[in-house]
Each structure stands twice: as structure tokens, then as C-alpha cells.
Write an enzyme that holds these catalytic residues in place. Structure first.
Site, short mmCIF file in Angstrom:
data_model
loop_
_atom_site.label_atom_id
_atom_site.label_comp_id
_atom_site.label_asym_id
_atom_site.label_seq_id
_atom_site.Cartn_x
_atom_site.Cartn_y
_atom_site.Cartn_z
N SER A 37 1.94 19.19 -2.46
CA SER A 37 0.88 19.76 -1.59
C SER A 37 0.69 21.22 -1.75
CB SER A 37 1.03 19.31 -0.30
OG SER A 37 2.27 20.06 0.25
N ASN A 90 8.98 11.04 -0.11
CA ASN A 90 10.17 12.14 0.18
C ASN A 90 9.51 13.16 0.77
OD1 ASN A 90 12.39 13.88 -0.75
ND2 ASN A 90 10.87 14.93 -1.59
N TYR A 155 12.00 16.58 14.37
CA TYR A 155 12.21 16.04 13.33
C TYR A 155 13.11 15.02 13.34
CZ TYR A 155 14.56 16.30 8.84
OH TYR A 155 15.18 15.81 7.37
P1 NAP Z 1 12.18 20.90 0.59
O1 NAP Z 1 12.86 21.65 -0.50
O2 NAP Z 1 11.62 21.84 1.96
O3 NAP Z 1 11.04 20.06 -0.01
C1 NAP Z 1 10.26 19.66 0.78
C2 NAP Z 1 8.87 18.81 -0.10
O4 NAP Z 1 8.12 18.29 0.77
C3 NAP Z 1 8.51 19.80 -1.00
O5 NAP Z 1 8.18 19.28 -2.15
C4 NAP Z 1 6.96 19.84 -0.08
O6 NAP Z 1 6.05 20.06 -1.38
C5 NAP Z 1 6.79 18.51 0.45
N1 NAP Z 1 6.13 18.60 1.41
C6 NAP Z 1 5.79 18.84 2.66
N2 NAP Z 1 4.61 18.76 3.29
C7 NAP Z 1 3.96 18.05 2.48
C8 NAP Z 1 2.77 17.35 2.54
N3 NAP Z 1 1.91 17.50 3.72
N4 NAP Z 1 2.20 16.44 1.33
C9 NAP Z 1 2.98 16.51 0.19
N5 NAP Z 1 4.24 16.99 0.07
C10 NAP Z 1 4.76 17.85 1.33
O7 NAP Z 1 13.04 19.83 1.44
P2 NAP Z 1 14.07 18.56 0.99
O8 NAP Z 1 15.50 19.11 1.34
O9 NAP Z 1 13.95 18.43 -0.64
O10 NAP Z 1 13.54 17.62 1.86
C11 NAP Z 1 12.95 16.33 1.02
C12 NAP Z 1 13.29 15.23 2.24
O11 NAP Z 1 14.59 15.12 2.27
C13 NAP Z 1 12.65 15.59 3.48
O12 NAP Z 1 12.01 14.20 4.01
C14 NAP Z 1 13.76 15.91 4.24
O13 NAP Z 1 13.40 15.52 5.82
C15 NAP Z 1 14.81 15.09 3.66
N6 NAP Z 1 16.20 15.44 3.97
C16 NAP Z 1 16.55 16.57 3.46
C17 NAP Z 1 18.05 17.11 3.92
C18 NAP Z 1 18.42 18.34 3.34
O14 NAP Z 1 19.68 18.61 3.79
N7 NAP Z 1 17.76 19.14 2.54
C19 NAP Z 1 18.70 16.39 4.65
C20 NAP Z 1 18.11 14.94 5.21
C21 NAP Z 1 16.86 14.59 4.72
P3 NAP Z 1 5.03 21.35 -1.20
O15 NAP Z 1 5.71 22.28 -1.32
O16 NAP Z 1 3.98 21.24 -2.40
O17 NAP Z 1 4.26 21.30 0.06
#
Ligand code: NAP
Length: 250
Positions: A37, A90, A155
Site C-alpha cells: 500500500s 497478510n 489488534y
Molecule cells: P510489518 O513488517 O509491519 O508489515 C506489515 C505489512 O502490512 C506491510 O507490508 C504493509 O505494507 C502491509 N499493510 C499495512 N496496511 C496495509 C493496507 N492497508 N493495505 C495493504 N497492505 C498493508 O509487519 P509483519 O510483522 O510482517 O506483519 C504481517 C502480518 O503478520 C500482520 O497481519 C501481523 O498482524 C501478523 N503478525 C505479525 C507478528 C510479528 O511478531 N511480527 C506476530 C503475529 C502476527 P505497506 O508498507 O506497503 O503499507
């Protein structure tokens, strides 16, 4: 190659867990739409990495919180690759906000990305998959779908909603040969929590709660994500795989 010639959309795939899954899918032979995004540069880098390894991918901008962005994302996928076999929801956001300071703006923003986006993009993808005879939808949830986290109430509520989203879609879409599952990660080092997880006292405290005694890497999610997108999981639907180093055991 377990995903040979399949076509996958991975939302939020420029960074973090989404990026690792997109690259992992391409390595297994899938053609991948790297959605972003805001992080255009990161998404283009992920595409370059896939091309350099001999895979096929394109970067496509779409904000999953914007309903009007869903159809163009799918249309672009079909125009470029001629099919849509796999959707990975994701994209996710989280905000640090104590319950007593909660705002409707945080609620709306978090629900719009984590839950409404996943639901309606899932429905739009499922319509295409149903016409084609089947497909796989993988939702990236969190261990906080079952365990509350201080200052992350909204969240956690959206992730708990994903548990029922997965079951509800799986129930209705099984007759169309569409599998709907989730992966719930534990503590994975990404931009979402880098500040928190690299703070030594917090990190040490967290490690005491993880039986495997390490923070996860985005690549730790790839095995489960490939499994849930491949024919190996053809008898698996409506379930959630926890990839958390045992965090939920303590
Ligand atoms: P991250 O590095 O902050 O990445 C978040 C991703 O979501 C980014 O690529 C961002 O893209 C995208 N995003 C956010 N808003 C968006 C929108 N409106 N439309 C399209 N894309 C959007 O976090 P992450 O840890 O990789 O998280 C990925 C998933 O894993 C999430 O659902 C998170 O809740 C889940 N998760 C993560 C953890 C953890 O410990 N890291 C644990 C449990 C679950 P842009 O930058 O292009 O906006």
C-alpha cells in the site's frame, strides 16, 4: 516445486512476513503478485529478488482497507497471469493503545485492514476461485487471536475475528473446493515490533516465555504458508496453525 504454475496474491508483501512468503512461494514455482500500500520501493525490491532467482512476480499497489482497491488488484492479477489460485491475507496493522485511551479511529483503521480487508478481499478472490474450480486462502492471524496482549486490545480483537472468518468461509466455500486456513505467528522480528524486540530487557523477558528460546524470523512462516497453499493440504480447511516456538504453551 510444490506451487508450480500457481498464481498467488500476497498482501502487504513488500516487507516482513508477507515478503518472506512471497519469495518462498516464488521459489516453489508460483507466479506472485507482491501487493503493497505504501512501501512501493520495498515491493519492487522483493520483485527484483524473485526475478534474480528465476521466478515471476509483479508489484501491485492496493490498500486493502479501501474496498475500491480490491477489484483492480484481482483484475491486474488475472490480466498478468491469467488465474488466481492462492490469496494470502497478510496485510496488518497494530497500534499501541491502552484500553482506557482507545479511540474509534484506531478501531476503524485496525478493523478496516486486519478484518474487513481480509474478509472482502477473500470474498472477491473466492468468486474467481469458485469459477475456476478451487483455490486456497491463507490468513495471517496472530497468537493474540486466543491470548490477549496488553495495550493491543483492538489488534487482538481483530485477530480473534479472523479465527471465525476462517471457519465461516471454510464452511461455505468447501463445496467450491476452496480451502480457507490461518497461520498464527508468535513473536517474529519485523518492522511491526523491531523497537520492542530489540530492547534488551524486553527481549530477555520475552525469551523466558518462548520454549524454543528464540525470536522468530519471517522465514519461519514460509513452511506453513507453502503447505496451506499446496495440494499437500487438500484435506485441511477451517483451521489455524500456530507458528510460535511454543509461546502459547507457557
Ligand atoms: P510489518 O513488517 O509491519 O508489515 C506489515 C505489512 O502490512 C506491510 O507490508 C504493509 O505494507 C502491509 N499493510 C499495512 N496496511 C496495509 C493496507 N492497508 N493495505 C495493504 N497492505 C498493508 O509487519 P509483519 O510483522 O510482517 O506483519 C504481517 C502480518 O503478520 C500482520 O497481519 C501481523 O498482524 C501478523 N503478525 C505479525 C507478528 C510479528 O511478531 N511480527 C506476530 C503475529 C502476527 P505497506 O508498507 O506497503 O503499507
Amino acid at each position: 516445486m510444490r506451487l508450480k504454475d500457481k498464481v498467488a496474491i500476497v498482501t502487504g508483501a513488500g516487507r516482513g512476513i508477507g515478503r518472506a512468503i512471497a519469495i518462498g512461494y516464488a521459489r516453489e514455482g508460483a507466479r506472485v503478485v507482491v501487493n503493497y500500500s505504501r512501501s512501493q520501493h520495498a515491493a519492487e525490491e522483493a520483485v527484483d529478488e524473485i526475478h534474480a532467482a528465476g521466478g515471476r512476480a509483479i508489484a501491485v499497489r492496493a490498500d486493502v482497507a479501501q474496498m475500491d482497491d480490491h477489484a483492480p488488484l484481482i483484475e491486474r492479477t488475472l490480466a498478468e497471469f491469467g488465474a488466481l489460485d492462492i490469496l494470502v491475507n497478510n496485510a496488518g496493522v497494530e497500534f499501541n493503545e491502552p484500553v482506557l485511551e482507545s479511540t474509534p479511529e484506531t478501531w476503524d483503521q485496525t478493523v478496516a485492514v486486519n478484518l474487513r480487508g481480509a474478509y472482502f478481499l477473500g470474498c472477491a478472490a473466492a468468486r474467481v476461485m469458485a469459477r475456476a474450480g478451487g483455490g486456497k486462502i491463507v490468513n495471517i492471524s496472530s497468537v493474540h487471536d486466543v491470548e490477549p496482549l496488553r495495550n493491543r486490545a483492538i489488534y487482538s480483537i481483530t485477530k480473534a475475528g479472523l479465527l471465525m472468518l476462517v471457519k465461516s468461509l471454510a464452511l461455505e466455500l468447501a463445496e467450491h473446493n476452496i480451502h480457507v486456513n490461518a497461520i498464527s505467528p508468535g513473536a517474529i522480528l519485523t518492522d511491526m515490533n523491531r523497537k520492542h524486540l530489540t530492547d534488551p530487557p524486553r527481549r530477555e523477558r520475552l525469551l523466558t516465555q518462548i520454549p524454543m528460546k528464540r525470536i522468530g524470523d519471517p522465514r519461519d512462516l514460509v513452511g506453513a504458508a507453502v503447505f496451506l497453499a499446496s495440494p499437500e493440504s487438500d484435506y485441511v480447511t477451517g483451521t489455524t496453525i500456530y507458528v510460535d516456538g511454543g509461546l502459547l504453551l507457557l
